[in-house]
Design an enzyme around this catalytic site. Structure first.
Site, PDB file in Angstrom:
ATOM      1  N   PHE A 117       5.929  11.065 -10.121  1.00 11.65           N
ATOM      2  CA  PHE A 117       5.535  11.024  -8.718  1.00 11.65           C
ATOM      3  C   PHE A 117       5.018  12.396  -8.313  1.00 11.65           C
ATOM      4  O   PHE A 117       5.300  13.399  -8.968  1.00 11.65           O
ATOM      5  CB  PHE A 117       6.730  10.609  -7.839  1.00 11.65           C
ATOM      6  CG  PHE A 117       6.472   9.350  -7.045  1.00 11.65           C
ATOM      7  CD1 PHE A 117       6.225   8.149  -7.678  1.00 11.65           C
ATOM      8  CD2 PHE A 117       6.477   9.374  -5.657  1.00 11.65           C
ATOM      9  CE1 PHE A 117       5.982   6.983  -6.952  1.00 11.65           C
ATOM     10  CE2 PHE A 117       6.241   8.215  -4.917  1.00 11.65           C
ATOM     11  CZ  PHE A 117       5.986   7.019  -5.569  1.00 11.65           C
ATOM     12  N   GLN A 230       4.232  14.542   7.912  1.00 15.77           N
ATOM     13  CA  GLN A 230       3.578  14.286   6.620  1.00 15.77           C
ATOM     14  C   GLN A 230       2.417  13.310   6.727  1.00 15.77           C
ATOM     15  O   GLN A 230       2.577  12.206   7.255  1.00 15.77           O
ATOM     16  CB  GLN A 230       4.583  13.716   5.622  1.00 15.77           C
ATOM     17  CG  GLN A 230       3.941  13.381   4.270  1.00 15.77           C
ATOM     18  CD  GLN A 230       4.955  13.266   3.162  1.00 15.77           C
ATOM     19  OE1 GLN A 230       5.609  12.242   3.015  1.00 15.77           O
ATOM     20  NE2 GLN A 230       5.101  14.330   2.394  1.00 15.77           N
ATOM     21  N   HIS A 232       0.052  11.129   4.312  1.00 14.18           N
ATOM     22  CA  HIS A 232      -0.046  10.611   2.936  1.00 14.18           C
ATOM     23  C   HIS A 232      -1.534  10.543   2.607  1.00 14.18           C
ATOM     24  O   HIS A 232      -2.322  10.089   3.442  1.00 14.18           O
ATOM     25  CB  HIS A 232       0.593   9.217   2.890  1.00 14.18           C
ATOM     26  CG  HIS A 232       0.816   8.699   1.509  1.00 14.18           C
ATOM     27  ND1 HIS A 232      -0.222   8.382   0.666  1.00 14.18           N
ATOM     28  CD2 HIS A 232       1.952   8.445   0.827  1.00 14.18           C
ATOM     29  CE1 HIS A 232       0.280   7.952  -0.481  1.00 14.18           C
ATOM     30  NE2 HIS A 232       1.598   7.971  -0.409  1.00 14.18           N
ATOM     31  N   LEU A 242      -0.521   1.626   3.582  1.00 12.04           N
ATOM     32  CA  LEU A 242      -0.324   2.573   2.486  1.00 12.04           C
ATOM     33  C   LEU A 242      -0.751   1.987   1.143  1.00 12.04           C
ATOM     34  O   LEU A 242      -0.408   0.856   0.815  1.00 12.04           O
ATOM     35  CB  LEU A 242       1.162   2.928   2.398  1.00 12.04           C
ATOM     36  CG  LEU A 242       1.515   3.888   1.271  1.00 12.04           C
ATOM     37  CD1 LEU A 242       1.185   5.315   1.660  1.00 12.04           C
ATOM     38  CD2 LEU A 242       2.978   3.779   0.905  1.00 12.04           C
ATOM     39  N   GLU A 245       1.646   5.944  -3.854  1.00 10.82           N
ATOM     40  CA  GLU A 245       1.437   7.015  -4.826  1.00 10.82           C
ATOM     41  C   GLU A 245       1.572   6.502  -6.260  1.00 10.82           C
ATOM     42  O   GLU A 245       1.062   7.105  -7.207  1.00 10.82           O
ATOM     43  CB  GLU A 245       2.512   8.078  -4.559  1.00 10.82           C
ATOM     44  CG  GLU A 245       2.249   9.414  -5.155  1.00 10.82           C
ATOM     45  CD  GLU A 245       3.032  10.489  -4.384  1.00 10.82           C
ATOM     46  OE1 GLU A 245       2.805  10.649  -3.170  1.00 10.82           O
ATOM     47  OE2 GLU A 245       3.871  11.145  -5.000  1.00 10.82           O
ATOM     48  N   ARG A 285       1.780  15.909  -1.535  1.00 16.47           N
ATOM     49  CA  ARG A 285       0.981  15.198  -0.519  1.00 16.47           C
ATOM     50  C   ARG A 285       0.295  16.134   0.462  1.00 16.47           C
ATOM     51  O   ARG A 285      -0.819  15.856   0.905  1.00 16.47           O
ATOM     52  CB  ARG A 285       1.894  14.252   0.265  1.00 16.47           C
ATOM     53  CG  ARG A 285       2.344  13.113  -0.591  1.00 16.47           C
ATOM     54  CD  ARG A 285       3.344  12.236   0.108  1.00 16.47           C
ATOM     55  NE  ARG A 285       3.685  11.151  -0.787  1.00 16.47           N
ATOM     56  CZ  ARG A 285       4.599  10.229  -0.528  1.00 16.47           C
ATOM     57  NH1 ARG A 285       5.268  10.271   0.610  1.00 16.47           N
ATOM     58  NH2 ARG A 285       4.848   9.280  -1.391  1.00 16.47           N
ATOM     59  N   HIS A 353       2.534   9.511   7.810  1.00 18.79           N
ATOM     60  CA  HIS A 353       3.412   8.676   6.993  1.00 18.79           C
ATOM     61  C   HIS A 353       4.893   8.904   7.265  1.00 18.79           C
ATOM     62  O   HIS A 353       5.686   7.972   7.276  1.00 18.79           O
ATOM     63  CB  HIS A 353       3.105   8.998   5.530  1.00 18.79           C
ATOM     64  CG  HIS A 353       3.828   8.169   4.539  1.00 18.79           C
ATOM     65  ND1 HIS A 353       3.762   6.796   4.520  1.00 18.79           N
ATOM     66  CD2 HIS A 353       4.645   8.510   3.507  1.00 18.79           C
ATOM     67  CE1 HIS A 353       4.493   6.325   3.524  1.00 18.79           C
ATOM     68  NE2 HIS A 353       5.056   7.346   2.907  1.00 18.79           N
ATOM     69  N   ARG A 388       7.837  16.657   2.271  1.00 15.68           N
ATOM     70  CA  ARG A 388       8.698  15.798   1.437  1.00 15.68           C
ATOM     71  C   ARG A 388       7.977  15.385   0.170  1.00 15.68           C
ATOM     72  O   ARG A 388       6.776  15.069   0.199  1.00 15.68           O
ATOM     73  CB  ARG A 388       9.075  14.536   2.217  1.00 15.68           C
ATOM     74  CG  ARG A 388       9.835  13.528   1.390  1.00 15.68           C
ATOM     75  CD  ARG A 388      10.182  12.307   2.202  1.00 15.68           C
ATOM     76  NE  ARG A 388       9.057  11.454   2.491  1.00 15.68           N
ATOM     77  CZ  ARG A 388       8.750  10.335   1.825  1.00 15.68           C
ATOM     78  NH1 ARG A 388       9.480   9.955   0.785  1.00 15.68           N
ATOM     79  NH2 ARG A 388       7.723   9.590   2.193  1.00 15.68           N
TER      80      ARG A 388
END
Ligand SMILES: Cc1cc2nc3c(=O)[nH]c(=O)nc-3n(C[C@H](O)[C@H](O)[C@H](O)COP(=O)(O)OP(=O)(O)OC[C@H]3O[C@@H](n4cnc5c(N)ncnc54)[C@H](O)[C@@H]3O)c2cc1C
Length: 579
Positions: A117, A230, A232, A242, A245, A285, A353, A388
């Protein structure tokens, strides 16, 4: 007014709320536990999480590596004692979920499958295909049914009851009847999720209006690190849905209008045919979303009727991998973009996000108000710092949901019954809610219009890049909207499922949070993680290696104070990716 009481009350039936409820029941089976949720628990936003949850499981991984990735990914804003507790308890929580029935995807030999990730240097993201949140929430819900938990489904909490310096309950509207209820409790845990709907273009559903943050803020609890919002990098244009990822973990490329893998121009490594950890598409991100803005400025994005986009290319993964590992992505692309990613490029752009900031808590979920706890996205404990890492949030809600449940159980067991003066406060709140319903007949302003304007102000003033001018302009617009909100009209006088009254209450919450986000962003005159000030482009550890705390006070903007970041073993350093 009807009044009931429980020992521990959870506000929120998503992942954090249900995990906390189970923890309370397990810690002390004699306690009476209840969960209040504005939607049926299985409709909580956790259900939409796709990619996975991070925890060390491979022999070549380590807790220190997970901690370091999290801390450097958070641009050294994470409290390192919280991160150490988080990585230490993460694997145990994930295995517990497995024992409760969560169908983690597996390798052919039966081992838990993990995927890479963004920003992580090892493969440690557990997943259940690309419907991880759905399976986690089902598992938690069915487990919670084993205990004597009272569920108040479709009840909307409007106020915390505070007496003698401690939180002792809530007031809520039962949506089906419109009746106002007081629920008293020895401890209350807020698990109400994030506030993405403060912005116009978000992966978050309409329910994510930051109610719990506003409840705590009004009760005198500070909000921490609200400037860190955040984005994304891969949302579908128009809907903001979304695209996980996991598409990039499996090997998807991000390309600009020339078909060029542009991330190689942003200090994120060189393109390789297969994903390389912490490089290119597997960078963090904040960096990927910022790279999109730079591509836009260079004129290298693609113009569409719904704004500029770049393309996510997963065609080379082939139909079999897409159908096995990313079936939901294919389904979303077909339904919402009328395209098949097996053969076509997916248009994507950055989208709001997640909130790194939230209700200020310690590592047991306790807030500064005795009796009030918070866990999950509503809280800032803080393990996410300024940015994050994807897949840490689902694990966070397990670890800190469990921690806050245990702490609240212990606290509740030591408390006397809730105090008598609470009913007067509850009646006050009932009067206020009655006025919202009946006293707004002649208003001129429409709630939807005001909400759109607030969202627009936040996007243009407090987006991926900000400066003092844009933030001050946003502050002015939000203050003006606050003023006009006083004369917002409500047409619906009914008690049954009055969604207009709820929209009014949600907007009043979001306006408070918009002010806190802007004030915190204005005060932080540096760039760090997701907070990028073009007028202060450098990170400034000398002045700002500290959490912002926004305190509410009537008749003025939020007051911002700072609290030093807790550093245990990892002194601030450079964030290096792709090398
Ligand atoms: C599309 C999407 C995909 C994601 N994918 C991932 C991923 O793969 N991995 C990862 O780690 N993270 C992911 N995230 C982030 C993660 O899913 C969330 O941060 C997390 O699920 C939040 O859980 P929660 O329990 O804190 O809140 P939620 O699940 O949002 O639950 C909030 C609860 O509070 C209740 N509530 C709210 N306000 C009130 C009120 N006024 N009165 C009563 N009840 C109230 C709601 O009814 C709900 O039950 C994703 C997020 C999104 C939006």
């Amino acid at each position: 007014m009807e009044t009931t009481s429980h020992d521990v009350l959870l506000v929120g039936g998503g992942g954090a709320g249900l995990r906390a409820a189970i923890a309370v029941a397990e810690a002390d089976p004699s306690l009476d536990v209840a969960v209040v949720s504005k939607v049926y628990p299985m409709r909580s936003h956790t259900v939409s999480a796709e990619g996975g949850a991070a925890a060390v499981i491979s022999p070549d991984d380590s807790l220190d590596a997970h901690a370091y990735d999290t801390i450097s990914g958070g641009d050294w804003m994470c409290d390192q004692d919280a991160v150490e507790a988080f990585v230490r308890e993460a694997t145990e929580e994930m295995l517990r979920l497995e024992h409760w029935g969560c169908p983690w995807s597996r390798e052919p030999d039966g081992h838990i499958a993990v995927r890479p990730f963004g920003g992580m240097k090892n493969e440690r993201t557990w997943f259940a295909a690309d419907k991880t949140g759905f399976h986690m929430l089902h598992t938690l819900y069915q487990t919670s049914l084993k205990y004597r938990t009272t569920m108040y489904d479709e009840w909307f909490v409007t106020r915390l009851l505070v007496e003698q310096g401690r939180c002792q309950g809530i007031v809520a509207i039962q949506l089906a009847t419109g009746k106002i209820h007081a629920i008293l409790a020895k401890a209350v845990i807020l698990c109400t999720g994030g506030c993405g709907k403060v912005f116009p273009f978000t992966t978050n559903a309409n329910i994510k209006t930051g109610d719990g943050m506003a409840l705590a803020y009004r009760a005198g609890v500070p909000l921490k690190d609200m400037e860190f919002v955040q984005y994304h990098p891969t949302g579908l244009p128009f809907t903001g849905i979304l695209i996980t990822e996991a598409t990039r973990s499996e090997g998807g490329y991000l390309i600009n209008k020339d078909g060029y893998r542009y991330l190689q121009d942003y200090d994120l490594g060189k393109p390789e045919p297969k994903p390389v950890l912490r490089s290119m598409e597997l960078g963090p991100r904040d960096r990927l979303s910022q790279a999109f803005v730079k591509e836009l400025e260079k004129g290298r994005t693609v113009e569409t009727p719904h704004g500029h986009v770049v393309h996510l290319d997963i065609r080379h993964l082939g139909e079999r991998v897409i159908d096995t590992k990313l079936p939901f992505v294919r389904e979303l692309c077909r339904k919402y973009e009328n395209l098949d990613p097996v053969r076509e490029l997916i248009p994507v752009r950055p989208v709001v996000h997640y909130m790194m900031g939230g209700v200020h808590t310690d590592i047991h979920g306790a807030t500064s108000l005795p009796g009030l706890y918070a866990a999950g996205e509503v809280a800032c404990v803080s393990i996410n710092g300024a940015n994050r890492l994807g897949s840490n949030s689902l694990t966070e809600l397990l670890v800190f949901g469990a921690r806050s449940g245990k702490a609240a159980a212990k606290y509740a067991a030591e408390q006397a019954e809730p105090a008598g003066g609470l009913l007067a406060q509850a009646l006050d709140e009932e009067r206020r809610l009655g006025e919202v319903l009946l006293g707004k007949a002649n208003g001129r302003e429409r709630i939807a219009g005001l909400r759109d304007e607030m969202q627009g102000a936040m996007e243009s003033g407090a987006g991926i890049y900000r400066d003092a001018g844009s933030l001050e302009a946003a502050a002015g617009r939000v203050a003006e909207i606050q003023e006009r909100f006083k004369s917002a009209a409500l047409d619906d006088r009914s008690l049954t499922f009055n969604t207009e009254r709820i929209a009014w209450l949600e907007l009043s919450n979001m306006l408070e949070l918009a002010e806190a986000i802007i004030a915190s962003a204005l005060a932080r005159r540096e760039s760090r993680g997701a907070h990028q000030r073009t007028d202060h482009p450098e990170r400034d550890d000398g002045r700002y290696l500290a959490h912002s705390l926004a305190h509410r006070h009537d008749g003025g903007g939020p007051r911002i104070e700072y609290l030093p970041v807790t550093i245990t073993r990892w002194p601030p350093g450079e964030r290096v990716y792709g090398r």
